[in-house]
Scaffold this active site. Structure first.
Site, PDB file in Angstrom:
ATOM      1  N   SER A  94     -24.935  -4.257 -11.385  1.00  0.00           N
ATOM      2  CA  SER A  94     -24.484  -4.221 -12.776  1.00  0.00           C
ATOM      3  C   SER A  94     -22.955  -4.237 -12.852  1.00  0.00           C
ATOM      4  O   SER A  94     -22.263  -3.840 -11.920  1.00  0.00           O
ATOM      5  CB  SER A  94     -25.018  -2.961 -13.464  1.00  0.00           C
ATOM      6  OG  SER A  94     -24.546  -1.794 -12.809  1.00  0.00           O
ATOM      7  N   GLN A  96     -19.704  -2.601 -13.973  1.00  0.00           N
ATOM      8  CA  GLN A  96     -19.477  -1.165 -14.084  1.00  0.00           C
ATOM      9  C   GLN A  96     -18.014  -0.844 -14.351  1.00  0.00           C
ATOM     10  O   GLN A  96     -17.117  -1.593 -13.994  1.00  0.00           O
ATOM     11  CB  GLN A  96     -19.896  -0.466 -12.774  1.00  0.00           C
ATOM     12  CG  GLN A  96     -21.344  -0.698 -12.390  1.00  0.00           C
ATOM     13  CD  GLN A  96     -21.722   0.017 -11.104  1.00  0.00           C
ATOM     14  OE1 GLN A  96     -20.884   0.627 -10.439  1.00  0.00           O
ATOM     15  NE2 GLN A  96     -22.997  -0.055 -10.751  1.00  0.00           N
ATOM     16  N   HIS A  98     -15.759   2.913 -13.868  1.00  0.00           N
ATOM     17  CA  HIS A  98     -15.813   4.319 -13.456  1.00  0.00           C
ATOM     18  C   HIS A  98     -14.719   5.087 -14.206  1.00  0.00           C
ATOM     19  O   HIS A  98     -13.606   4.583 -14.350  1.00  0.00           O
ATOM     20  CB  HIS A  98     -15.617   4.454 -11.951  1.00  0.00           C
ATOM     21  CG  HIS A  98     -16.603   3.657 -11.155  1.00  0.00           C
ATOM     22  ND1 HIS A  98     -17.958   3.774 -11.333  1.00  0.00           N
ATOM     23  CD2 HIS A  98     -16.431   2.723 -10.195  1.00  0.00           C
ATOM     24  CE1 HIS A  98     -18.572   2.944 -10.498  1.00  0.00           C
ATOM     25  NE2 HIS A  98     -17.675   2.296  -9.806  1.00  0.00           N
ATOM     26  N   LYS A 131     -13.936   7.799  -9.572  1.00  0.00           N
ATOM     27  CA  LYS A 131     -14.597   7.045  -8.507  1.00  0.00           C
ATOM     28  C   LYS A 131     -13.828   5.756  -8.172  1.00  0.00           C
ATOM     29  O   LYS A 131     -14.359   4.664  -8.312  1.00  0.00           O
ATOM     30  CB  LYS A 131     -16.037   6.728  -8.915  1.00  0.00           C
ATOM     31  CG  LYS A 131     -16.930   6.250  -7.769  1.00  0.00           C
ATOM     32  CD  LYS A 131     -18.300   5.871  -8.305  1.00  0.00           C
ATOM     33  CE  LYS A 131     -19.138   5.202  -7.243  1.00  0.00           C
ATOM     34  NZ  LYS A 131     -20.362   4.607  -7.777  1.00  0.00           N
ATOM     35  N   GLU A 133     -12.517   2.982  -5.603  1.00  0.00           N
ATOM     36  CA  GLU A 133     -13.264   2.452  -4.462  1.00  0.00           C
ATOM     37  C   GLU A 133     -12.438   1.419  -3.702  1.00  0.00           C
ATOM     38  O   GLU A 133     -11.596   0.743  -4.283  1.00  0.00           O
ATOM     39  CB  GLU A 133     -14.545   1.729  -4.932  1.00  0.00           C
ATOM     40  CG  GLU A 133     -15.476   2.559  -5.763  1.00  0.00           C
ATOM     41  CD  GLU A 133     -16.626   1.733  -6.352  1.00  0.00           C
ATOM     42  OE1 GLU A 133     -17.566   2.349  -6.848  1.00  0.00           O
ATOM     43  OE2 GLU A 133     -16.563   0.482  -6.326  1.00  0.00           O
ATOM     44  N   HIS A 261     -15.848  -4.145 -13.108  1.00  0.00           N
ATOM     45  CA  HIS A 261     -16.058  -4.882 -11.863  1.00  0.00           C
ATOM     46  C   HIS A 261     -17.553  -5.012 -11.594  1.00  0.00           C
ATOM     47  O   HIS A 261     -18.369  -4.321 -12.206  1.00  0.00           O
ATOM     48  CB  HIS A 261     -15.378  -4.167 -10.689  1.00  0.00           C
ATOM     49  CG  HIS A 261     -15.952  -2.802 -10.420  1.00  0.00           C
ATOM     50  ND1 HIS A 261     -15.498  -1.679 -11.080  1.00  0.00           N
ATOM     51  CD2 HIS A 261     -16.936  -2.383  -9.596  1.00  0.00           C
ATOM     52  CE1 HIS A 261     -16.183  -0.623 -10.658  1.00  0.00           C
ATOM     53  NE2 HIS A 261     -17.067  -1.021  -9.752  1.00  0.00           N
ATOM     54  N   ARG A 280     -21.992   1.390 -17.557  1.00  0.00           N
ATOM     55  CA  ARG A 280     -22.408  -0.003 -17.345  1.00  0.00           C
ATOM     56  C   ARG A 280     -21.985  -0.902 -18.503  1.00  0.00           C
ATOM     57  O   ARG A 280     -21.870  -0.458 -19.629  1.00  0.00           O
ATOM     58  CB  ARG A 280     -23.922  -0.061 -17.127  1.00  0.00           C
ATOM     59  CG  ARG A 280     -24.339   0.588 -15.810  1.00  0.00           C
ATOM     60  CD  ARG A 280     -25.842   0.598 -15.598  1.00  0.00           C
ATOM     61  NE  ARG A 280     -26.153   1.182 -14.293  1.00  0.00           N
ATOM     62  CZ  ARG A 280     -26.243   2.481 -14.067  1.00  0.00           C
ATOM     63  NH1 ARG A 280     -26.072   3.337 -15.061  1.00  0.00           N
ATOM     64  NH2 ARG A 280     -26.521   2.930 -12.860  1.00  0.00           N
ATOM     65  N   LYS A 286     -30.537  -1.065 -17.652  1.00  0.00           N
ATOM     66  CA  LYS A 286     -30.274   0.356 -17.870  1.00  0.00           C
ATOM     67  C   LYS A 286     -29.424   0.581 -19.116  1.00  0.00           C
ATOM     68  O   LYS A 286     -28.878  -0.347 -19.707  1.00  0.00           O
ATOM     69  CB  LYS A 286     -29.606   0.970 -16.636  1.00  0.00           C
ATOM     70  CG  LYS A 286     -30.518   1.002 -15.410  1.00  0.00           C
ATOM     71  CD  LYS A 286     -29.821   1.648 -14.232  1.00  0.00           C
ATOM     72  CE  LYS A 286     -30.739   1.680 -13.011  1.00  0.00           C
ATOM     73  NZ  LYS A 286     -30.045   2.244 -11.829  1.00  0.00           N
TER      74      LYS A 286
END
Length: 395
Positions: A94, A96, A98, A131, A133, A261, A280, A286
């Site tokens: 998906s 997303q 954060h 979060k 990454e 992203h 999302r 979802k």
């Protein structure tokens, strides 16, 4: 405890590859499960164990966290601040965003006060952490990362001829700044069903007509791939406004908090702050909370030429510049000559290829591809040698 091998948790999400991890690391998958992720760390949703004893890593840490982490990490974080993963995507994940640390803390507290269960489908905040990454590609790795330059967004929508969104594109053209981008993205995420269907039908017609530029060809390749898995999803429009990128093996990129992203296809190593917070924005059945999504998104363009991280090379080690202190990431190349690494925190080493011997205080462990070790900070130093490559997670 100074050094020990880890027994890690596999996450069999539907988008995972049934072959990649098995082929790359010789890990059995006779059940033909989608092996999406291997989690290395102490996250409660997938905590590693000490391979020799079966103890949970979190329990080992709890016995003497100060010695295992060192003073700085123990005081600054009070937990293992990162989660290290192998990620193998066969189909797109998906889109997303954060949250930032501040927004995550506020959102987590708010949803707790509202009595929303941690596993509720409409829960946005699973923990009070941000979060950020990093992804390091092990195979060619397709992804989207950040908003395109605004002029490029306008050009792509105009090339595609999506007439039902002419008003929104014209508004962005009249206000080519952060506020305009916010209004444009909000409008797309808030389209009613009829306008969404109309826009996606026009996008489909553009695919049939075919691309007129190399960039549009790349955009259409992403759209066509998404359409196989998420027909009718608003995320089909995303390659027109998000940067599309393909990392070659050995290339890496960073994903900042509040940046939209998506991982599309490929196998890589991923290291992140120890969080499971996801808002999302498409390519998913979802829950999508548009208001919360907009509130947690930074509306700035990402220069596509600056997405890939340039590592710093020194003495057989590639270090990646990371703008947060939750984690660090290096690639270590082992040779016949013994190399030494001094510890500044607790570390996890993952063997990417070849064979490497890691030694701590006269205790030696031989690592093969797919194996990992945990080294506590009180070890002070470790040495490694062999013929292979290690990925190093630390903070």
């Amino acid at each position: 405890m100074s050094v020990f091998k880890l027994d890690n948790v596999f996450q069999n999400y539907a988008w995972g590859s049934k072959e990649s991890i098995s082929k790359m690391f010789g890990i059995d998958n006779s059940d033909c499960q989608p092996q999406a992720e291997i989690w290395m760390g102490a996250h409660p949703n997938g905590c590693s164990r000490v391979a020799a004893t079966g103890e949970l890593l979190s329990d080992v840490i709890a016995q003497d966290s100060k010695s295992i982490f060192g003073d700085y990490t123990a005081m600054r974080f009070g937990e293992l601040p990162y989660l290290f993963k192998v990620l193998a995507a066969e189909t797109p994940l998906s889109i997303q965003v954060h949250p930032s640390k501040q927004k995550a803390e506020a959102g987590f507290a708010r949803e707790n006060e509202q009595g929303i269960a941690l596993n509720a489908a409409h829960r946005n905040y699973k923990d009070p952490n941000h979060k950020p990454e990093l992804v390091y590609a092990l195979t060619f790795y397709k992804a989207m990362n950040g908003f395109r330059p605004i002029s490029q967004i306008i050009d792509l929508f105009q090339q595609a001829g999506i007439a039902s969104l002419d008003t929104e594109v014209s508004a962005l053209e009249a206000k080519p700044n952060s506020d305009g981008l916010r209004e444009f993205f909000t409008a797309i995420m808030s389209l009613d069903e009829q306008r969404k269907i109309s826009a996606l039908e026009q996008l489909d017609q553009a695919l049939i007509r075919g691309p007129k530029t190399a960039l549009m060809r790349e955009v259409f390749e992403y759209v066509a791939e998404f359409n196989k898995h998420y027909p009718g999803d608003i995320g089909l429009l995303s390659p027109l406004f998000l940067n599309t990128i393909e990392l070659a093996p050995g290339e890496a990129m960073f994903l900042h908090a509040e940046t939209p992203h998506a991982y599309v296809q490929g196998t890589g190593l991923e290291i992140m702050a120890n969080s499971d917070n996801v808002l999302r924005a498409g390519l998913t059945p979802k829950h999508i909370d548009v208001d919360e999504l907009i509130d947690n998104t930074l509306f700035v363009s990402t220069n596509p030429k600056q997405i890939k991280l340039a590592p710093i090379y020194k003495e057989g080690k590639l270090s990646y510049p990371i703008p947060v202190d939750d984690f660090g990431f290096d690639i270590l190349t082992a040779s016949d000559a013994i190399k030494r690494q001094y510890l500044r925190s607790a570390e996890i080493l993952f063997c990417v290829e070849g064979e490497v011997q890691v030694e701590v205080n006269h205790q030696a462990l031989r690592l093969k591809p797919g194996e990992s070790v945990f080294i506590s900070n009180d070890s002070g130093m470790y040495s490694y040698q062999g013929n292979g490559t290690l990925a190093r997670a630390y903070n």
